[in-house]
Design a protein around this motif. Structure first.
Motif, PDB file in Angstrom:
ATOM      1  N   GLY A  58      35.719  66.179  -6.687  1.00 39.02           N
ATOM      2  CA  GLY A  58      35.298  64.982  -5.988  1.00 39.02           C
ATOM      3  C   GLY A  58      36.046  63.716  -6.345  1.00 39.02           C
ATOM      4  N   PHE A  59      35.795  62.704  -5.524  1.00 44.46           N
ATOM      5  CA  PHE A  59      36.133  61.318  -5.847  1.00 44.46           C
ATOM      6  C   PHE A  59      35.092  60.439  -5.178  1.00 44.46           C
ATOM      7  CE2 PHE A  59      38.316  57.209  -5.371  1.00 44.46           C
ATOM      8  CZ  PHE A  59      38.569  56.973  -6.729  1.00 44.46           C
ATOM      9  N   ASN A  60      34.050  60.117  -5.952  1.00 44.86           N
ATOM     10  CA  ASN A  60      32.971  59.284  -5.446  1.00 44.86           C
ATOM     11  C   ASN A  60      33.526  57.904  -5.097  1.00 44.86           C
ATOM     12  OD1 ASN A  60      30.641  57.532  -5.307  1.00 44.86           O
ATOM     13  ND2 ASN A  60      29.485  59.078  -6.442  1.00 44.86           N
ATOM     14  N   PRO A  61      33.236  57.380  -3.901  1.00 42.41           N
ATOM     15  CA  PRO A  61      33.789  56.076  -3.541  1.00 42.41           C
ATOM     16  C   PRO A  61      33.414  54.970  -4.520  1.00 42.41           C
ATOM     17  CG  PRO A  61      32.039  56.730  -2.023  1.00 42.41           C
ATOM     18  CD  PRO A  61      32.396  57.933  -2.829  1.00 42.41           C
ATOM     19  N   LYS A  62      32.296  55.118  -5.230  1.00 40.63           N
ATOM     20  CA  LYS A  62      31.915  54.114  -6.224  1.00 40.63           C
ATOM     21  C   LYS A  62      32.886  54.086  -7.410  1.00 40.63           C
ATOM     22  CE  LYS A  62      26.943  54.277  -5.224  1.00 40.63           C
ATOM     23  NZ  LYS A  62      25.597  54.526  -5.794  1.00 40.63           N
ATOM     24  N   SER A  63      33.579  55.190  -7.632  1.00 45.13           N
ATOM     25  CA  SER A  63      34.509  55.275  -8.752  1.00 45.13           C
ATOM     26  C   SER A  63      35.736  54.401  -8.564  1.00 45.13           C
ATOM     27  CB  SER A  63      34.949  56.734  -8.969  1.00 45.13           C
ATOM     28  OG  SER A  63      33.849  57.550  -9.279  1.00 45.13           O
ATOM     29  N   ILE A  64      35.964  53.958  -7.341  1.00 48.12           N
ATOM     30  CA  ILE A  64      37.172  53.192  -7.041  1.00 48.12           C
ATOM     31  C   ILE A  64      37.183  51.838  -7.751  1.00 48.12           C
ATOM     32  CG2 ILE A  64      36.517  51.841  -4.997  1.00 48.12           C
ATOM     33  CD1 ILE A  64      39.065  53.194  -3.678  1.00 48.12           C
ATOM     34  N   VAL A  65      36.004  51.383  -8.177  1.00 41.65           N
ATOM     35  CA  VAL A  65      35.907  50.116  -8.908  1.00 41.65           C
ATOM     36  C   VAL A  65      36.495  50.240 -10.304  1.00 41.65           C
ATOM     37  CG1 VAL A  65      34.300  48.418  -9.866  1.00 41.65           C
ATOM     38  CG2 VAL A  65      33.892  49.374  -7.592  1.00 41.65           C
ATOM     39  N   GLY A  85      33.500  67.487  -3.361  1.00 43.77           N
ATOM     40  CA  GLY A  85      32.426  66.506  -3.395  1.00 43.77           C
ATOM     41  C   GLY A  85      32.179  65.986  -4.804  1.00 43.77           C
ATOM     42  N   GLU A  86      31.691  64.895  -5.035  1.00 44.86           N
ATOM     43  CA  GLU A  86      31.204  63.994  -4.019  1.00 44.86           C
ATOM     44  C   GLU A  86      32.351  63.128  -3.523  1.00 44.86           C
ATOM     45  OE1 GLU A  86      27.680  60.553  -3.746  1.00 44.86           O
ATOM     46  OE2 GLU A  86      27.897  61.800  -5.535  1.00 44.86           O
ATOM     47  N   VAL A  87      32.537  63.074  -2.225  1.00 44.65           N
ATOM     48  CA  VAL A  87      33.573  62.235  -1.621  1.00 44.65           C
ATOM     49  C   VAL A  87      32.925  61.421  -0.502  1.00 44.65           C
ATOM     50  CG1 VAL A  87      35.460  63.829  -2.168  1.00 44.65           C
ATOM     51  CG2 VAL A  87      34.238  64.079  -0.003  1.00 44.65           C
ATOM     52  N   GLY A  88      33.660  60.446   0.021  1.00 44.46           N
ATOM     53  CA  GLY A  88      33.112  59.693   1.141  1.00 44.46           C
ATOM     54  C   GLY A  88      33.433  58.217   1.079  1.00 44.46           C
ATOM     55  N   LEU A  89      32.518  57.413   1.619  1.00 46.07           N
ATOM     56  CA  LEU A  89      32.702  55.970   1.719  1.00 46.07           C
ATOM     57  C   LEU A  89      31.416  55.250   1.343  1.00 46.07           C
ATOM     58  CD1 LEU A  89      34.475  55.852   5.221  1.00 46.07           C
ATOM     59  CD2 LEU A  89      35.595  55.681   2.987  1.00 46.07           C
ATOM     60  N   ASP A  90      31.567  54.057   0.753  1.00 50.28           N
ATOM     61  CA  ASP A  90      30.419  53.231   0.412  1.00 50.28           C
ATOM     62  C   ASP A  90      30.799  51.770   0.632  1.00 50.28           C
ATOM     63  OD1 ASP A  90      28.402  51.691  -0.979  1.00 50.28           O
ATOM     64  OD2 ASP A  90      27.853  53.519  -2.061  1.00 50.28           O
ATOM     65  N   PHE A  91      30.172  51.153   1.620  1.00 53.45           N
ATOM     66  CA  PHE A  91      30.489  49.764   1.962  1.00 53.45           C
ATOM     67  C   PHE A  91      29.359  48.820   1.553  1.00 53.45           C
ATOM     68  CE2 PHE A  91      33.242  51.375   5.754  1.00 53.45           C
ATOM     69  CZ  PHE A  91      34.223  51.773   4.860  1.00 53.45           C
ATOM     70  N   THR A  92      28.735  49.075   0.418  1.00 56.01           N
ATOM     71  CA  THR A  92      27.676  48.207  -0.091  1.00 56.01           C
ATOM     72  C   THR A  92      28.229  47.299  -1.193  1.00 56.01           C
ATOM     73  OG1 THR A  92      26.987  49.821  -1.766  1.00 56.01           O
ATOM     74  CG2 THR A  92      25.910  49.943   0.386  1.00 56.01           C
ATOM     75  N   GLY A  93      27.600  46.136  -1.347  1.00 57.95           N
ATOM     76  CA  GLY A  93      27.933  45.236  -2.446  1.00 57.95           C
ATOM     77  C   GLY A  93      29.412  44.937  -2.579  1.00 57.95           C
ATOM     78  N   ASN A  94      29.900  44.947  -3.831  1.00 60.42           N
ATOM     79  CA  ASN A  94      31.308  44.638  -4.076  1.00 60.42           C
ATOM     80  C   ASN A  94      32.247  45.751  -3.632  1.00 60.42           C
ATOM     81  OD1 ASN A  94      30.612  46.474  -6.047  1.00 60.42           O
ATOM     82  ND2 ASN A  94      31.675  45.437  -7.705  1.00 60.42           N
ATOM     83  N   LEU A  95      31.684  46.904  -3.262  1.00 63.58           N
ATOM     84  CA  LEU A  95      32.530  47.994  -2.764  1.00 63.58           C
ATOM     85  C   LEU A  95      33.130  47.668  -1.404  1.00 63.58           C
ATOM     86  CD1 LEU A  95      30.305  50.990  -3.856  1.00 63.58           C
ATOM     87  CD2 LEU A  95      32.606  50.533  -4.680  1.00 63.58           C
TER      88      LEU A  95
END
Length: 256
Positions: A58-65, A85-95
């Motif tokens: 996986g590469f959790n989108p939250k990990s990009i921070v 998994g876990e993969v995907g997108l997260d457009f919340t908060g500072n993400l």
């Protein structure tokens, strides 16, 4: 029917060895997702995959921070991974500030998989973008993890043939309940998302998986929830083309 947990974070438990043994001893099919290629690599070095426990790259989108997507390591590992998994997108908060970087990563991941790999996908506040990328690359074997978006996009994902892993935390809100009622029961799978959910106000661990099934089954008025999830999981990994018995599904899980 053996219980199936399609989204679980083994590496987030301090006593992970205990729960690794518990899962295998109790024959609970469990997909252990990871948040980075490095974590996946470490898990595979520490633990052997078994008939009942698999690791997902996986590469959790939250990990990009906190770290850059390691494309080189991902490319090195993707050939051996049966689950992604876990993969995907997260457009919340500072993400949201990393939106374009996330889109590039998820697009690359979806362009790199093969037709036999199964995805567990995060889509927080980015459901339409996730849907568009999955469709762009004609990704089929996909599980939307803890879906929380609007019903219009949900309908589109259902029409495209995707599955949805649901957990007890979704029962705690009116919106979550409405989503659960809107998903066809033949597209439902069970997840714990342990340790990030609670069961009866206690942090989830694998000893509580039957209670997860019982609570969701009661809400959906589905007394045979174990059998339903078993059939749905079989349909996902076989695309509904093969009539398989219990032992044959065990063997398939071992190689998928």
């Amino acid at each position: 029917m053996n219980l199936i947990d399609t989204h679980f974070h083994l590496d987030f438990y301090r006593d992970h060895k205990y729960w690794y043994d518990y899962i295998n001893q109790n024959r609970q099919y469990t997909l252990c997702v990871t948040n980075t290629p490095g974590v996946y690599y470490s898990c595979k070095r520490i633990y052997s995959e078994t008939k009942y426990l698999k690791f997902a790259l996986g590469f959790n989108p939250k990990s990009i921070v906190s770290e850059k997507f390691d494309k080189r390591l991902f490319n090195h590992l993707i050939g051996e991974a049966k689950y992604i998994g876990e993969v995907g997108l997260d457009f919340t908060g500072n993400l949201k500030e990393r939106r374009e970087e996330q889109l590039q990563c998820f697009d690359y991941i979806c362009s790199s998989i093969n037709e036999n790999q199964v995805l567990s996908v995060h889509s927080k506040n980015a459901e339409k973008a996730v849907c568009d990328i999955l469709k762009k690359h004609k990704v089929k074997k996909t599980i939307l993890h803890w879906y929380s978006g609007n019903l219009e996009t949900l309908k589109e994902l259902i029409e495209y043939g995707y599955y949805f892993s649901i957990n007890t935390s979704m029962l705690q809100s009116i919106k979550g309940q409405k989503i659960l009622k809107s998903i066809p029961q033949n597209r439902l799978l069970i997840e714990s998302d342990g340790p990030f959910t609670k069961v009866n106000n206690q942090k989830y661990n694998p000893s509580k998986l039957q209670e997860v099934y019982s609570q969701i089954g009661a809400f959906l008025e589905s007394p045979e929830i174990n059998k339903l999830v078993w059939q749905n999981f079989k349909d996902l990994i076989t695309q509904g083309k093969t009539d398989m018995n219990h032992l044959e599904l065990q063997k398939l899980f071992s190689c998928c």
